[in-house]
Write an enzyme that holds these catalytic residues in place. Structure first.
Site, PDB file in Angstrom:
ATOM      1  N   GLN A 180      -7.769   1.394   4.840  1.00 52.58           N
ATOM      2  CA  GLN A 180      -8.674   0.712   6.201  1.00 52.58           C
ATOM      3  C   GLN A 180     -10.054   0.163   5.832  1.00 52.58           C
ATOM      4  O   GLN A 180     -10.599  -0.373   6.461  1.00 52.58           O
ATOM      5  CB  GLN A 180      -8.563   1.912   7.233  1.00 52.58           C
ATOM      6  N   GLY A 237       0.666  -1.326  -0.091  1.00 48.95           N
ATOM      7  CA  GLY A 237      -0.131   0.063   0.005  1.00 48.95           C
ATOM      8  C   GLY A 237       0.809   1.315  -0.141  1.00 48.95           C
ATOM      9  O   GLY A 237       0.634   2.262  -0.593  1.00 48.95           O
ATOM     10  N   THR A 238       2.023   1.183   0.615  1.00 48.18           N
ATOM     11  CA  THR A 238       2.626   2.401   0.846  1.00 48.18           C
ATOM     12  C   THR A 238       3.534   2.525  -0.653  1.00 48.18           C
ATOM     13  O   THR A 238       3.406   3.961  -1.161  1.00 48.18           O
ATOM     14  CB  THR A 238       4.057   2.136   1.887  1.00 48.18           C
ATOM     15  N   ALA A 250      -3.266  -5.106   0.727  1.00 49.97           N
ATOM     16  CA  ALA A 250      -4.155  -6.475   0.887  1.00 49.97           C
ATOM     17  C   ALA A 250      -4.020  -6.792   2.489  1.00 49.97           C
ATOM     18  O   ALA A 250      -4.913  -7.381   2.926  1.00 49.97           O
ATOM     19  CB  ALA A 250      -3.410  -7.369  -0.004  1.00 49.97           C
ATOM     20  N   HIS A 251      -2.978  -6.650   2.886  1.00 51.09           N
ATOM     21  CA  HIS A 251      -2.724  -7.282   4.436  1.00 51.09           C
ATOM     22  C   HIS A 251      -3.622  -6.535   5.329  1.00 51.09           C
ATOM     23  O   HIS A 251      -3.776  -7.404   6.463  1.00 51.09           O
ATOM     24  CB  HIS A 251      -1.250  -7.260   4.955  1.00 51.09           C
ATOM     25  N   CYS A 292       5.316   7.830  23.692  1.00 51.71           N
ATOM     26  CA  CYS A 292       6.465   6.950  24.159  1.00 51.71           C
ATOM     27  C   CYS A 292       6.442   5.538  23.511  1.00 51.71           C
ATOM     28  O   CYS A 292       7.487   4.720  23.437  1.00 51.71           O
ATOM     29  CB  CYS A 292       6.125   6.574  25.642  1.00 51.71           C
TER      30      CYS A 292
END
Lengths: 473, 473
Positions: free
Chosen positions: B180, B69-70, B198-199, B323
């Site tokens: 999403q 996707g990136t 896909a993941h 954090c």
């Protein structure tokens, strides 16, 4: 159904399949996450990186996984060039690199960089001296040099260690595309960057390797991403990465013995094909070559039909002939070597290929070639035809010169027509072939070399190009 | 062992696993080759493309598979911007896009382009009007606008169809990051480009989608490559592509029923967490949201410890707290929303999550938060502490003003120290917190809003930043 195209993509190794299955269950989570599924994924990723690094012969933190060998090359070349932008913008590549390298070079040039393409000999081998010359005569300081470990089309092994030495002396990093050889052994020498592709050694698709040695300046291009040390954006393809690393190790464990065995089979092909099939040129370095790969070209044959007929006979091979490429130009590798491109066949044997399959191939091939030649009305083998030209060939006699109009005809027709009429002119006479087929530029000189005729060069014609051939025998 | 982080990566869907296994055997060859193994791979690739296109709601030739996707976002944004370079170099993104979009925007800006980041409301939702304004007030003509279909951290669904309309009226293509939401349903409206991963829907890693509608100008960047219509270089990750397409279809078949069921579970979390845990802010749009995702932040809690304790209790969740990030800054989404970031927890339920797991989470959570708060010496819940400051807190009285020196202390300590001393000043008095923790910038104002105290703003101090809070109650 013998598959003889391992150099395109190797069948999945059983160890790759097994590792992939295991990692599907264990390695689907995000390795950047702190919870147990993430930690488990991280452990798998770290272990895969260590295994791959060990097999490659580098530190784990020098190696990142990319989505493919192509992306490894694109990203690796861009990052290395950018990392040394202050040093200079000159890039050296060999003329027989994989198209991914040449495309990256074209992009670099389009962006204002300079590129030198180093030529090869008729065996497809670069001379390390040629890199010395390219470095010395560079129009500006050189940022990067690229050289494949072995050629993907003809199997010739390149002098990587010597070239790396030459580059190191000039303070220039050498990037080695090891896609074709990494399964057989590590890349020797003092190289700076290395790339590879898992599906070439029997790993899964979707995984490439990019190694950047410590101390090499590297500046990743494109949008930032924190994965893979910032060198390969996107969610890790973890199950495939695990399978890639496991299969590389497995393939390497048996590489020496299998290389010896396949080398024997390839030797058989190299020796027998010219005996069994007339008018064949086996190309590539006969000694310094990949163990499993051999390439030859058959005069007067159309590569696409040859591929098709071999496929019907259940042999899967590839070809660098123009008629099998979408651009209708012969393979850039064969062009750079200056060898015949028509009827080109590359045989690359997967691991475990039975000798019987090679024997059957050698049994089948002569008939297939004969049949295709017959269909195309090719001249009799190995003797320049001294008979009437075929009716459809337009021949004009202009003094001591014959002009063959092959315009609009595709490889191998222009060469067939040349071969048919060469006997029409006296020794010392000239045949000019008019052709607008890109393959003719390569294949007419190659035919002359094979037939001991004199190639006198080309000039632009009203339509197409005129190729002059002087009859010598 | 309940895994509640589907928004990071969903467990592999059984259909994906099955399809992947089948395609490992059938789909390892190069789909560009003409022999039978290649033709078989091509058939699988074509079928996967058709299935994916049908589920997405586009033509097969509008959809290409990318390695993630990136990469789909990086390559899609670069290609769309380059395709409209003549129109202009302005890019509009929302402030709550995935980091891959924001990084691509940063790269565009570094290359001389201009970028407008459209803000969101406290629910994380953009107003389509904000895109109208961004288009109108752009420093140069706009080449591209980007908007996610739904936010990955808080689940808020964005007004994609309305925004696409607004963009279409201005002749500007809209790229929708549907990572999403694509498993839940198609993206409505007249968008121009779409990406997905896909993941995220239960498919394998190693596959993204990039859809470019016919008629949208698109010019792929980087080195040329003939695969995937020239829009995504590199050998196709075919088995994973097949698994991605098959699982998308399978997930969609049950999406409506599962969405309703998970929405019920998430409603339970949304309602019960604020009842069970004091000082909690549930963030994200309560109605227009993804069915399976809910995010909340707990005052006076350190997100990393919370994650760790939940992991020990076998719940895997993620957090946007500073954090838990490598940069020690809170999530850019929570920042853009202006909501509390400390003790942040995102719960995203995978398909098939049993109700009992959610119940167990709700049973466990209060004790875990209480325990962490106790360890950090947090003030009593929901009442501003009116007792002595803890011994280790340096408090200086300067007229009607108290100064709390929290320099060098990390989230949630500055807010805890503020909460402890606010009772020390009279109503109308001021507490100034000195902090060099990035999270304080977000969390001190958020605490004021939750506690009905008056936040008067920040100014640079000799070290760190001084945050002024006026006691109101």
């Amino acid at each position: 159904m013998p598959y003889f195209d391992a150099a395109s993509s190797a069948p999945l190794h059983p160890v790759a399949r097994q590792a992939l299955l295991a990692a599907l269950d264990e390695g689907w989570a995000d390795p950047a996450r702190l919870y147990r599924e993430g930690r488990r994924a991280r452990l798998l990723l770290d272990a895969a990186r260590e295994a791959a690094a060990e097999t490659v012969g580098c530190r784990p933190d020098e190696l990142v996984f990319t989505p493919s060998g192509t992306r490894a090359l694109h990203d690796g070349i861009a990052g290395a060039l950018a990392g040394r932008r202050r040093a200079g913008r000159h890039l050296i590549v060999s003329a027989v690199e994989h198209s991914a390298v040449l495309h990256a070079a074209a992009t670099h040039e389009a962006g204002g960089g300079t590129v030198t393409e180093v030529g090869v000999d008729r065996a497809g081998r670069v001379a390390p001296d040629a890199y010395v010359t390219a470095l010395r005569e560079a129009p500006e300081p050189t940022a990067l040099a690229c050289l494949q470990s072995a050629n993907h089309e003809v199997g010739t092994v390149q002098p990587v260690a010597e070239t790396a030495e030459v580059c190191a002396e000039a303070g220039v990093p050498l990037l080695v595309d090891a896609a074709q050889s990494l399964g057989w052994g590590p890349v020797d020498g003092n190289w700076s960057l290395m790339t590879a592709s898992a599906h070439k050694w029997g790993g899964p698709s979707g995984v490439g390797l990019l190694v950047v040695r410590k101390g090499v300046r590297f500046s990743p291009q494109g949008p930032a991403d924190e994965r893979e040390s910032g060198r390969s954006p996107g969610f890790e393809n973890l199950p495939a990465v695990v399978a890639a690393a496991a299969s590389l190790r497995a393939v390497r464990a048996g590489a020496d013995a299998e290389a010896e065995r396949l080398r024997g089979l390839v030797d058989r092909i190299r020796a027998r094909v010219p005996e069994l099939v007339p008018d064949v040129e086996v190309v590539g370095d006969p000694e310094r070559r990949l163990p499993h790969l051999v390439t030859f070209s058959c005069l007067y044959v159309d590569g696409e039909t040859l591929l098709h007929e071999l496929d019907r006979a259940e042999f899967s091979v590839s070809s660098g002939s123009s008629c099998t490429s979408s651009t209708l130009t012969p393979s850039h590798v064969l062009r750079a070597m200056g060898v015949l491109s028509e009827g080109n066949i590359r045989v690359s044997l997967p691991l475990g290929t039975p000798a019987a399959e090679v024997d059957r191939f050698l049994e089948l091939l002569p008939g297939v070639v004969r049949e295709v030649r017959g269909r195309l009305g090719a001249p009799e083998p190995a003797r320049p035809a001294a008979r009437e030209p075929a009716a459809e060939t337009a021949v004009e006699t202009a003094g001591p010169e014959l002009v063959v109009d092959s315009l609009g005809k595709r490889c191998p027709i222009p060469v067939i027509e040349l071969a048919k009429v060469i006997g029409e002119v006296p020794v010392g006479g000239v045949v000019t072939v008019l052709s607008d087929d890109e393959a003719a530029r390569l294949d007419i000189p190659a035919w002359c070399a094979m037939r001991d005729q004199e190639y006198e060069g080309e000039r632009p014609a009203e339509r197409g190009v005129a190729y002059r051939v002087r009859r010598r025998t």
